[in-house]
Design a protein around this motif. Structure first.
Motif, PDB file in Angstrom:
ATOM      1  N   LEU A 144      -5.712 -33.947  17.560  1.00  0.00           N
ATOM      2  CA  LEU A 144      -6.920 -33.907  16.735  1.00  0.00           C
ATOM      3  C   LEU A 144      -8.164 -33.722  17.600  1.00  0.00           C
ATOM      4  CD1 LEU A 144      -6.268 -36.647  14.029  1.00  0.00           C
ATOM      5  CD2 LEU A 144      -6.448 -34.189  13.683  1.00  0.00           C
ATOM      6  N   SER A 145      -8.164 -34.330  18.779  1.00  0.00           N
ATOM      7  CA  SER A 145      -9.291 -34.143  19.697  1.00  0.00           C
ATOM      8  C   SER A 145      -9.381 -32.693  20.154  1.00  0.00           C
ATOM      9  CB  SER A 145      -9.142 -35.065  20.907  1.00  0.00           C
ATOM     10  OG  SER A 145      -9.203 -36.423  20.524  1.00  0.00           O
ATOM     11  N   HIS A 146      -8.221 -32.081  20.439  1.00  0.00           N
ATOM     12  CA  HIS A 146      -8.214 -30.669  20.824  1.00  0.00           C
ATOM     13  C   HIS A 146      -8.745 -29.792  19.695  1.00  0.00           C
ATOM     14  CE1 HIS A 146      -4.750 -31.798  23.766  1.00  0.00           C
ATOM     15  NE2 HIS A 146      -5.934 -32.074  24.259  1.00  0.00           N
ATOM     16  N   THR A 147      -8.344 -30.115  18.473  1.00  0.00           N
ATOM     17  CA  THR A 147      -8.860 -29.367  17.329  1.00  0.00           C
ATOM     18  C   THR A 147     -10.361 -29.560  17.183  1.00  0.00           C
ATOM     19  OG1 THR A 147      -6.739 -29.641  16.184  1.00  0.00           O
ATOM     20  CG2 THR A 147      -8.627 -28.998  14.844  1.00  0.00           C
ATOM     21  N   GLY A 148     -10.821 -30.789  17.417  1.00  0.00           N
ATOM     22  CA  GLY A 148     -12.249 -31.056  17.332  1.00  0.00           C
ATOM     23  C   GLY A 148     -13.053 -30.313  18.381  1.00  0.00           C
ATOM     24  N   LEU A 149     -12.446 -30.057  19.553  1.00  0.00           N
ATOM     25  CA  LEU A 149     -13.165 -29.341  20.603  1.00  0.00           C
ATOM     26  C   LEU A 149     -13.477 -27.912  20.186  1.00  0.00           C
ATOM     27  CD1 LEU A 149     -11.365 -30.551  23.859  1.00  0.00           C
ATOM     28  CD2 LEU A 149     -13.632 -31.182  23.029  1.00  0.00           C
ATOM     29  N   SER A 182      -9.705 -21.463  19.791  1.00  0.00           N
ATOM     30  CA  SER A 182      -8.497 -21.947  19.127  1.00  0.00           C
ATOM     31  C   SER A 182      -7.266 -21.196  19.608  1.00  0.00           C
ATOM     32  CB  SER A 182      -8.651 -21.789  17.610  1.00  0.00           C
ATOM     33  OG  SER A 182      -7.453 -22.135  16.941  1.00  0.00           O
ATOM     34  N   VAL A 183      -7.350 -19.881  19.716  1.00  0.00           N
ATOM     35  CA  VAL A 183      -6.214 -19.080  20.179  1.00  0.00           C
ATOM     36  C   VAL A 183      -5.893 -19.392  21.633  1.00  0.00           C
ATOM     37  CG1 VAL A 183      -5.390 -16.728  20.582  1.00  0.00           C
ATOM     38  CG2 VAL A 183      -6.695 -17.252  18.511  1.00  0.00           C
ATOM     39  N   ALA A 184      -6.920 -19.474  22.471  1.00  0.00           N
ATOM     40  CA  ALA A 184      -6.702 -19.778  23.891  1.00  0.00           C
ATOM     41  C   ALA A 184      -6.102 -21.174  24.065  1.00  0.00           C
ATOM     42  CB  ALA A 184      -8.021 -19.670  24.648  1.00  0.00           C
ATOM     43  N   MET A 185      -6.550 -22.121  23.253  1.00  0.00           N
ATOM     44  CA  MET A 185      -6.041 -23.491  23.339  1.00  0.00           C
ATOM     45  C   MET A 185      -4.561 -23.549  22.981  1.00  0.00           C
ATOM     46  SD  MET A 185      -7.382 -26.854  21.288  1.00  0.00           S
ATOM     47  CE  MET A 185      -6.891 -26.120  19.722  1.00  0.00           C
ATOM     48  N   LEU A 186      -4.138 -22.781  21.980  1.00  0.00           N
ATOM     49  CA  LEU A 186      -2.734 -22.773  21.585  1.00  0.00           C
ATOM     50  C   LEU A 186      -1.854 -22.168  22.673  1.00  0.00           C
ATOM     51  CD1 LEU A 186      -2.818 -21.862  17.792  1.00  0.00           C
ATOM     52  CD2 LEU A 186      -2.432 -24.082  18.858  1.00  0.00           C
ATOM     53  N   LEU A 187      -2.356 -21.171  23.383  1.00  0.00           N
ATOM     54  CA  LEU A 187      -1.591 -20.595  24.486  1.00  0.00           C
ATOM     55  C   LEU A 187      -1.375 -21.621  25.593  1.00  0.00           C
ATOM     56  CD1 LEU A 187      -3.260 -17.059  24.734  1.00  0.00           C
ATOM     57  CD2 LEU A 187      -1.056 -17.647  23.710  1.00  0.00           C
ATOM     58  N   VAL A 188      -2.412 -22.407  25.869  1.00  0.00           N
ATOM     59  CA  VAL A 188      -2.286 -23.453  26.889  1.00  0.00           C
ATOM     60  C   VAL A 188      -1.335 -24.552  26.416  1.00  0.00           C
ATOM     61  CG1 VAL A 188      -3.545 -25.227  28.168  1.00  0.00           C
ATOM     62  CG2 VAL A 188      -4.569 -22.975  27.830  1.00  0.00           C
ATOM     63  N   LEU A 189      -1.449 -24.956  25.153  1.00  0.00           N
ATOM     64  CA  LEU A 189      -0.579 -26.001  24.617  1.00  0.00           C
ATOM     65  C   LEU A 189       0.880 -25.565  24.612  1.00  0.00           C
ATOM     66  CD1 LEU A 189      -2.679 -27.378  21.611  1.00  0.00           C
ATOM     67  CD2 LEU A 189      -2.347 -28.417  23.863  1.00  0.00           C
ATOM     68  N   HIS A 190       1.120 -24.293  24.358  1.00  0.00           N
ATOM     69  CA  HIS A 190       2.504 -23.795  24.361  1.00  0.00           C
ATOM     70  C   HIS A 190       3.124 -23.958  25.738  1.00  0.00           C
ATOM     71  CE1 HIS A 190       5.702 -20.715  24.665  1.00  0.00           C
ATOM     72  NE2 HIS A 190       5.955 -21.075  23.419  1.00  0.00           N
ATOM     73  N   LYS A 191       2.356 -23.693  26.787  1.00  0.00           N
ATOM     74  CA  LYS A 191       2.855 -23.878  28.148  1.00  0.00           C
ATOM     75  C   LYS A 191       3.124 -25.347  28.447  1.00  0.00           C
ATOM     76  CE  LYS A 191       2.779 -19.629  29.687  1.00  0.00           C
ATOM     77  NZ  LYS A 191       4.030 -18.943  30.162  1.00  0.00           N
TER      78      LYS A 191
END
Length: 237
Positions: free
Chosen positions: A183-188, A204-213
């Motif tokens: 939720l904090s990541h989403t808030g960022l 949002s797209v860049a964050m999901l790429l990092v989270l996938h790794k």
């Protein structure tokens, strides 16, 4: 009316799309955790929790400091994120409750004068996200505090404090910590919505790429190791 729509059509298209992509990724991640747990970091962590608690309490007299320090480190991370979330909520609350004379120039310069409805929507969405993040992190601290006390309980007497109960406490604390962090990541990325929907969607797209790794482990050896115990792992995640 048409001119008003043109001023904020990106807000009502890109932001929901970013949230939908975020939600879809986490639903897919949940499916992977339930079906192929050894390929995810959560499956590895669940297996580690299942082994860590019995190993600690088996020789608790020598490992009590290690146990308490480990739980405290997890607790400090949750406390830090809870404090950060509630401070952001207080800051947003101060901006929301400020007078129009102070708020109007800020809105016109930063929010590109998209209208009071969109500005209020931005504030309310970000405030709600960080408020729930604080809630989940505070609940995680509650379970970790309980675990730090009970893990040092003597095991040679009849007690309700069993290894399974302690493992369940750690599992709940970990899940709540994970929810608070996401939720904090989403808030960022929603905070960047203040400066425009395009920047927020890109984040949002860049964050999901990092989270996938971060969410998946490299290599197939974990899948081979977890074939015979995959069902035991995913039931405890």
């Amino acid at each position: 009316m048409h001119m008003e729509w043109r001023t904020f059509y990106l807000d009502v298209t890109l932001i929901p799309l970013g949230l939908l992509i975020n939600l879809t990724y986490h639903v897919w991640l949940w499916h992977k955790v339930r079906t192929q747990a050894p390929l995810t970091i959560f499956g590895v962590d669940a297996d580690g929790r299942r082994l860590w608690i019995p190993a600690i309490i088996k020789d608790i007299e020598k490992k009590s400091i290690v146990a308490v320090q480990s739980v405290r480190n997890l607790m400090m991370g949750s406390i830090f994120m809870a404090n950060t979330s509630i401070l952001l909520c207080c800051g947003l609350g101060a901006v929301i409750s400020s007078t129009c004379r102070v708020r109007k120039p800020f809105i016109d310069s930063v929010y590109e004068a998209h209208g009071e409805f969109v500005v209020a929507l931005k504030y309310a969405t970000i405030f709600t996200i960080f408020l729930f993040s604080f809630l989940f992190h505070s609940l995680s601290v509650r379970f970790l505090s309980q675990l730090s006390i009970l893990i040092c309980s003597p095991q040679h007497v009849i007690t309700l404090v069993t290894p399974e109960y302690l493992t369940d406490l750690l599992r709940k604390a970990t899940i709540l910590n994970f929810l608070g962090n996401r939720l904090s990541h989403t808030g960022l990325f929603l905070l960047l919505w203040i400066f425009g929907p395009v920047m927020a969607f890109s984040c949002s797209v860049a964050m999901l790429l990092v989270l996938h790794k971060m969410d998946f482990v490299a290599g197939k050896q974990n899948m081979n190791v977890g074939i015979h115990q995959g069902s035991d792992i995913h039931l405890q995640i």
